[in-house]
Design an enzyme around this catalytic site. Structure first.
Site, mmCIF file in Angstrom:
data_model
loop_
_atom_site.group_PDB
_atom_site.id
_atom_site.type_symbol
_atom_site.label_atom_id
_atom_site.label_comp_id
_atom_site.label_asym_id
_atom_site.label_seq_id
_atom_site.Cartn_x
_atom_site.Cartn_y
_atom_site.Cartn_z
ATOM 1 C CD GLU A 128 -2.936 -1.061 0.145
ATOM 2 O OE1 GLU A 128 -3.263 0.059 -0.327
ATOM 3 O OE2 GLU A 128 -3.423 -2.127 -0.257
ATOM 4 C CD GLU A 131 -8.410 0.322 -0.504
ATOM 5 O OE1 GLU A 131 -7.248 -0.067 -0.747
ATOM 6 O OE2 GLU A 131 -8.767 1.501 -0.618
ATOM 7 C CD GLU A 186 -4.140 4.128 4.089
ATOM 8 O OE1 GLU A 186 -4.600 3.315 3.236
ATOM 9 O OE2 GLU A 186 -4.391 5.338 4.062
#
Length: 118
Positions: A29, A77, A70
């Protein structure tokens, strides 16, 4: 596979899973990598510019909150992507809400830093 460890072994196993999750998030990420580097800059600045222990703690906490959110967004996700590549309105909504949570945590960081440092 369910982890059957108990006691102290369970704590060490959970720690290993947590480190694995952080490594995976950092490797996969870009946003998390950017936020880690932001944290590397901001945490020492919080120690320098925070006048009291409480101010330092609040400044540092706002940085860690961004990282935590995050990681959770990335987990959401990953799960959505695991389900399939086909667009679904609920999948899109889940990703959008995760992104909104990150944005809100960044906004909170900015507000906290401005209130304390100005």
């Amino acid at each position: 596979m369910k982890n059957e460890a108990t006691g102290l072994k369970r704590i060490f196993t959970a720690f290993e899973f947590s480190i694995k999750g952080l490594k995976t998030c950092y490797q996969s990420e870009a946003a998390f990598r950017q936020e880690v580097w932001l944290a590397i800059v901001l945490i020492p600045l919080a120690l320098v510019f925070g006048e009291t222990g409480l101010e330092k703690a609040v400044l540092i906490s706002s940085v860690f909150l961004v990282l935590i959110v995050e990681v959770l967004n990335s987990a959401i996700e990953s799960v959505v992507d695991r389900i399939g590549d086909d667009y679904h309105v609920l999948s899109g909504a889940a990703k959008d809400m995760g992104s909104a949570a990150v944005w809100l945590s960044l906004l909170l960081l900015i507000i906290v830093w401005l209130i304390i440092l100005i």
